[in-house]
Design a protein around this motif. Structure first.
Motif, PDB file in Angstrom:
ATOM      1  N   ASP A 133       0.827  -1.220   0.000  1.00 27.01           N
ATOM      2  CA  ASP A 133       0.000   0.000   0.000  1.00 27.01           C
ATOM      3  C   ASP A 133       0.856   1.263   0.000  1.00 27.01           C
ATOM      4  O   ASP A 133       0.352   2.363  -0.259  1.00 27.01           O
ATOM      5  N   GLU A 134       2.175   1.114   0.282  1.00 26.85           N
ATOM      6  CA  GLU A 134       3.023   2.313   0.396  1.00 26.85           C
ATOM      7  C   GLU A 134       3.183   3.035  -0.938  1.00 26.85           C
ATOM      8  O   GLU A 134       3.606   4.191  -0.966  1.00 26.85           O
ATOM      9  N   VAL A 135       2.861   2.362  -2.050  1.00 23.10           N
ATOM     10  CA  VAL A 135       2.972   3.018  -3.365  1.00 23.10           C
ATOM     11  C   VAL A 135       2.011   4.196  -3.478  1.00 23.10           C
ATOM     12  O   VAL A 135       2.214   5.095  -4.295  1.00 23.10           O
ATOM     13  N   PRO A 157      12.537   5.539  -0.813  1.00 28.09           N
ATOM     14  CA  PRO A 157      13.200   4.725  -1.852  1.00 28.09           C
ATOM     15  C   PRO A 157      12.552   3.344  -1.971  1.00 28.09           C
ATOM     16  O   PRO A 157      12.379   2.825  -3.080  1.00 28.09           O
ATOM     17  N   TYR A 158      12.170   2.748  -0.836  1.00 27.05           N
ATOM     18  CA  TYR A 158      11.485   1.441  -0.893  1.00 27.05           C
ATOM     19  C   TYR A 158      10.193   1.534  -1.700  1.00 27.05           C
ATOM     20  O   TYR A 158       9.978   0.772  -2.648  1.00 27.05           O
ATOM     21  N   SER A 159       9.318   2.483  -1.318  1.00 24.69           N
ATOM     22  CA  SER A 159       8.009   2.512  -1.991  1.00 24.69           C
ATOM     23  C   SER A 159       8.144   2.939  -3.448  1.00 24.69           C
ATOM     24  O   SER A 159       7.380   2.476  -4.306  1.00 24.69           O
ATOM     25  N   SER A 186      -1.426  -4.029   3.027  1.00 25.95           N
ATOM     26  CA  SER A 186      -1.029  -3.184   4.164  1.00 25.95           C
ATOM     27  C   SER A 186      -0.005  -3.922   5.028  1.00 25.95           C
ATOM     28  O   SER A 186       0.452  -5.016   4.685  1.00 25.95           O
ATOM     29  N   ASN A 187       0.323  -3.354   6.185  1.00 24.91           N
ATOM     30  CA  ASN A 187       1.359  -3.919   7.069  1.00 24.91           C
ATOM     31  C   ASN A 187       0.959  -5.291   7.597  1.00 24.91           C
ATOM     32  O   ASN A 187      -0.085  -5.435   8.227  1.00 24.91           O
ATOM     33  N   ASN A 188       1.831  -6.252   7.374  1.00 25.78           N
ATOM     34  CA  ASN A 188       1.611  -7.604   7.897  1.00 25.78           C
ATOM     35  C   ASN A 188       2.294  -7.758   9.256  1.00 25.78           C
ATOM     36  O   ASN A 188       3.276  -7.070   9.551  1.00 25.78           O
ATOM     37  N   PRO A 195      12.944  -9.126  13.236  1.00 18.63           N
ATOM     38  CA  PRO A 195      12.833  -8.074  14.266  1.00 18.63           C
ATOM     39  C   PRO A 195      13.553  -6.775  13.937  1.00 18.63           C
ATOM     40  O   PRO A 195      14.178  -6.169  14.811  1.00 18.63           O
ATOM     41  N   GLU A 196      13.400  -6.334  12.691  1.00 13.39           N
ATOM     42  CA  GLU A 196      13.777  -4.964  12.313  1.00 13.39           C
ATOM     43  C   GLU A 196      12.500  -4.135  12.149  1.00 13.39           C
ATOM     44  O   GLU A 196      12.560  -2.916  12.125  1.00 13.39           O
ATOM     45  N   LYS A 197      11.344  -4.807  12.025  1.00 13.29           N
ATOM     46  CA  LYS A 197      10.067  -4.130  11.791  1.00 13.29           C
ATOM     47  C   LYS A 197       9.386  -3.884  13.144  1.00 13.29           C
ATOM     48  O   LYS A 197       9.690  -4.553  14.145  1.00 13.29           O
ATOM     49  N   LEU A 198       8.428  -2.951  13.168  1.00 11.05           N
ATOM     50  CA  LEU A 198       7.907  -2.438  14.443  1.00 11.05           C
ATOM     51  C   LEU A 198       7.492  -3.538  15.435  1.00 11.05           C
ATOM     52  O   LEU A 198       7.998  -3.573  16.563  1.00 11.05           O
ATOM     53  N   ILE A 199       6.565  -4.417  15.029  1.00 22.27           N
ATOM     54  CA  ILE A 199       5.989  -5.340  16.025  1.00 22.27           C
ATOM     55  C   ILE A 199       7.031  -6.323  16.574  1.00 22.27           C
ATOM     56  O   ILE A 199       7.213  -6.405  17.801  1.00 22.27           O
ATOM     57  N   PRO A 213      11.917   1.929  20.871  1.00 23.62           N
ATOM     58  CA  PRO A 213      12.130   3.225  20.202  1.00 23.62           C
ATOM     59  C   PRO A 213      10.954   3.630  19.314  1.00 23.62           C
ATOM     60  O   PRO A 213      10.700   3.013  18.279  1.00 23.62           O
ATOM     61  N   ILE A 214      10.261   4.684  19.701  1.00 22.23           N
ATOM     62  CA  ILE A 214       9.121   5.171  18.916  1.00 22.23           C
ATOM     63  C   ILE A 214       9.567   6.384  18.105  1.00 22.23           C
ATOM     64  O   ILE A 214      10.049   7.363  18.671  1.00 22.23           O
ATOM     65  N   TYR A 215       9.403   6.271  16.783  1.00 14.67           N
ATOM     66  CA  TYR A 215       9.819   7.378  15.911  1.00 14.67           C
ATOM     67  C   TYR A 215       8.827   8.540  16.053  1.00 14.67           C
ATOM     68  O   TYR A 215       7.603   8.343  15.993  1.00 14.67           O
ATOM     69  N   VAL A 221      -0.093   6.185  11.564  1.00 15.66           N
ATOM     70  CA  VAL A 221      -1.106   5.130  11.538  1.00 15.66           C
ATOM     71  C   VAL A 221      -0.778   4.122  10.438  1.00 15.66           C
ATOM     72  O   VAL A 221      -0.431   4.499   9.309  1.00 15.66           O
ATOM     73  N   ARG A 222      -0.894   2.841  10.783  1.00 19.89           N
ATOM     74  CA  ARG A 222      -0.752   1.755   9.810  1.00 19.89           C
ATOM     75  C   ARG A 222      -1.988   0.862   9.932  1.00 19.89           C
ATOM     76  O   ARG A 222      -2.662   0.846  10.963  1.00 19.89           O
ATOM     77  N   ASP A 223      -2.243   0.094   8.872  1.00 22.42           N
ATOM     78  CA  ASP A 223      -3.413  -0.796   8.824  1.00 22.42           C
ATOM     79  C   ASP A 223      -2.867  -2.226   8.868  1.00 22.42           C
ATOM     80  O   ASP A 223      -2.202  -2.663   7.930  1.00 22.42           O
TER      81      ASP A 223
HETATM   82  O1  DAU Z   1       2.473  -0.852   4.488  1.00 22.84           O
HETATM   83  C1  DAU Z   1       3.122  -1.998   4.039  1.00 22.84           C
HETATM   84  C2  DAU Z   1       4.586  -1.921   4.387  1.00 22.84           C
HETATM   85  O2  DAU Z   1       4.681  -2.122   5.787  1.00 22.84           O
HETATM   86  C3  DAU Z   1       5.442  -2.930   3.639  1.00 22.84           C
HETATM   87  O3  DAU Z   1       5.386  -2.657   2.260  1.00 22.84           O
HETATM   88  C4  DAU Z   1       6.893  -2.895   4.141  1.00 22.84           C
HETATM   89  O4  DAU Z   1       7.646  -3.903   3.504  1.00 22.84           O
HETATM   90  C5  DAU Z   1       6.879  -3.115   5.635  1.00 22.84           C
HETATM   91  O5  DAU Z   1       8.196  -3.023   6.145  1.00 22.84           O
HETATM   92  C6  DAU Z   1       5.983  -2.104   6.331  1.00 22.84           C
HETATM   93  O6  DAU Z   1       6.527  -0.772   6.242  1.00 22.84           O
HETATM   94  P1  DAU Z   1       6.477   0.245   7.494  1.00 22.84           P
HETATM   95  O7  DAU Z   1       7.520   1.267   7.322  1.00 22.84           O
HETATM   96  O8  DAU Z   1       5.084   0.685   7.748  1.00 22.84           O
HETATM   97  O9  DAU Z   1       6.858  -0.816   8.672  1.00 22.84           O
HETATM   98  P2  DAU Z   1       7.823  -0.710   9.941  1.00 22.84           P
HETATM   99  O10 DAU Z   1       7.531  -1.912  10.775  1.00 22.84           O
HETATM  100  O11 DAU Z   1       9.228  -0.431   9.565  1.00 22.84           O
HETATM  101  O12 DAU Z   1       7.252   0.571  10.703  1.00 22.84           O
HETATM  102  C7  DAU Z   1       5.893   0.621  11.117  1.00 22.84           C
HETATM  103  C8  DAU Z   1       5.688   1.964  11.798  1.00 22.84           C
HETATM  104  O13 DAU Z   1       6.418   1.970  13.029  1.00 22.84           O
HETATM  105  C9  DAU Z   1       6.211   3.148  11.002  1.00 22.84           C
HETATM  106  O14 DAU Z   1       5.333   4.251  11.199  1.00 22.84           O
HETATM  107  C10 DAU Z   1       7.572   3.439  11.618  1.00 22.84           C
HETATM  108  C11 DAU Z   1       7.382   3.037  13.077  1.00 22.84           C
HETATM  109  N1  DAU Z   1       8.575   2.529  13.767  1.00 22.84           N
HETATM  110  C12 DAU Z   1       9.270   1.517  13.186  1.00 22.84           C
HETATM  111  C13 DAU Z   1      10.405   1.008  13.790  1.00 22.84           C
HETATM  112  C14 DAU Z   1      11.193  -0.102  13.124  1.00 22.84           C
HETATM  113  C15 DAU Z   1       8.941   3.036  15.010  1.00 22.84           C
HETATM  114  O15 DAU Z   1       8.278   3.952  15.530  1.00 22.84           O
HETATM  115  N2  DAU Z   1      10.047   2.534  15.604  1.00 22.84           N
HETATM  116  C16 DAU Z   1      10.824   1.550  15.049  1.00 22.84           C
HETATM  117  O16 DAU Z   1      11.851   1.152  15.648  1.00 22.84           O
END
Ligand code: DAU
Ligand code: NAD
Length: 355
Positions: A133-135, A157-159, A186-188, A195-199, A213-215, A221-223
């Motif tokens: 969905d990031e596109v 760059p990813y999207s 959307s986000n899976n 464990p590089e992704k949020l959850i 660490p919260i950015y 918001v993510r779905d």
């Molecule tokens: O929306 C689909 C996308 O979801 C996928 O196409 C990507 O491959 C996938 O990595 C994911 O992208 P996000 O950037 O949304 O996911 P991420 O888990 O990296 O981050 C989710 C949210 O959490 C985002 O708003 C950034 C925030 N975040 C992330 C990390 C890693 C933090 O606040 N702290 C963190 O340490």
């Protein structure tokens, strides 16, 4: 058989496991085993003759040609990608190579293979492109959710690399008639999430007593969609999606990042209490992600209307299963936190000023 790329990654491995639970049809799985690819995700099917794993790169055209000629798959399901937004900011090159050049190489190999099939096989063949969905870019707080006709406005760059790959897939259908379908999901979340992704990062950090660490302000918001629901959506679109169409896949689960982290802390407090106090004490605000998209939301009515797909999990059921999975798989977590993982954590987090 079907031919899966990137089937040792998070979503690809869940898809392969799900596929072999649902069907007898074999899977050919091509994966380069980058830092994100992990054969431990596929340990339960190590001896299953229906799973054929090949260690290789989607950019390697002679290899892909040979695999197509040898195995004659009826479909390609293309997951392989560089997938982490923060890594794309630190080093976009790998994203351009795999996501754009790799998709191009795969499309050309698929076209050559498909062109040589007989009419019946050609009609049955599918190239299923797994996208994001990031596109569509970022939504304001009150904007309607992304539909399939939302303009492309990629911001990272990813999207941008995924948007480019979507355009290539569309063009190969429009120009050459290659029978493609694309899903934008959307986000899976779920088992085997690196464990590089949020959850998963928040779960493993909490269990290690490290900062969460919260950015920025934590209000992005993510779905969220449970990964096995993504697998079932792909099966539905592969089986019944209309050629050349795109389908948005989502969980109808919009949450702020802070809500997600609170939920994870509360579940861990219940399932694995820390004598030092609630895991919420570890929440730390850090410097924001550059160009951080504010909100994603998916309108998944098309896939429901045309194919009857809806997610089976609610966020509450899916996140509980996920936390429990990480508690039950400490070995998997320990193995993926190798030297290169620690290097990434240093690179991404040490430079972020707290506050
Ligand atoms: O929306 C689909 C996308 O979801 C996928 O196409 C990507 O491959 C996938 O990595 C994911 O992208 P996000 O950037 O949304 O996911 P991420 O888990 O990296 O981050 C989710 C949210 O959490 C985002 O708003 C950034 C925030 N975040 C992330 C990390 C890693 C933090 O606040 N702290 C963190 O340490
Ligand atoms: P991931 O990073 O966990 O896994 C990617 C896999 O691709 C790894 O196994 C890796 O080894 C492999 N790979 C990378 N480069 C390769 C190459 N050149 N040749 C062969 N294999 C290669 O990613 P994921 O989260 O499982 O995402 C899978 C797909 O789904 C991606 O296309 C991603 O854009 C898309 N997607 C992800 C999400 C999400 O929330 N994770 C959401 C929507 C769409």
């Amino acid at each position: 058989m079907i031919f899966v790329t990137g089937g040792a990654g998070f979503i690809g491995s869940n898809f392969v496991l799900d596929w072999l639970e649902q069907s007898q049809e074999p899977v050919l799985n091509l994966d380069a085993l980058t830092y994100a690819g992990n054969l431990e995700n596929l340990a339960s099917i190590r001896h299953d003759p229906r799973h054929v794993f090949v260690h290789g790169d989607i950019c390697d055209r002679p290899l892909v040609d040979r695999l197509l000629a040898e195995h004659r798959p009826r479909a390609i399901v293309h997951f392989a990608a560089e997938s982490h937004v923060d890594r794309s900011i630190h080093g976009p090159g790998a994203f351009m190579r795999t996501n754009i050049e790799g998709t191009y190489a795969l499309l050309e190999a698929a076209r050559a293979h498909w062109s040589a099939l007989d009419a019946g096989e050609q009609a049955a063949f599918r190239f299923h492109h797994v996208s994001t969905d990031e596109v569509y870019g970022s939504l304001g707080a009150t904007d309607p959710a992304f539909t399939e006709s939302h303009p492309y406005e990629p911001n990272s760059p990813y999207s941008a690399s995924k948007a480019a790959s979507d355009h290539l897939v569309r063009a190969w259908h429009h120009t050459y008639g290659l029978p493609v379908v694309t899903t934008n999901c959307s986000n899976n979340y779920g088992p085997y999430h690196f464990p590089e992704k949020l959850i998963p990062l928040m779960i493993v950090n909490a269990l290690a007593g490290k900062p969460l660490p919260i950015y920025g302000d934590g209000q992005n918001v993510r779905d969220w969609l449970y990964v096995r629901d993504h697998a079932s959506a792909i099966r539905a679109v592969l089986a019944g999606g209309r050629l050349g169409e795109t389908y948005n896949i989502g969980g109808w689960n919009e949450k702020t990042n802070l809500e997600i982290v609170h939920t994870l802390c509360d579940l861990l407090d219940e399932l694995c209490p820390d004598p030092a106090g609630s895991y919420r004490r570890l929440i730390t605000y850090v410097k924001d992600r550059p160009g951080h998209d504010r909100r994603y939301a998916i309108d998944a009515r098309k896939v429901e209307r045309e194919l009857g797909w809806r997610p089976a999990e609610t966020f509450e059921t899916g996140v509980r299963k996920t936390v429990q999975w990480y508690l039950d798989h400490a070995d998997w977590v320990a193995h993926v936190q190798s030297g290169s993982y620690r290097d990434w954590v240093d690179q991404n987090y040490t430079a972020r000023q707290a506050g």
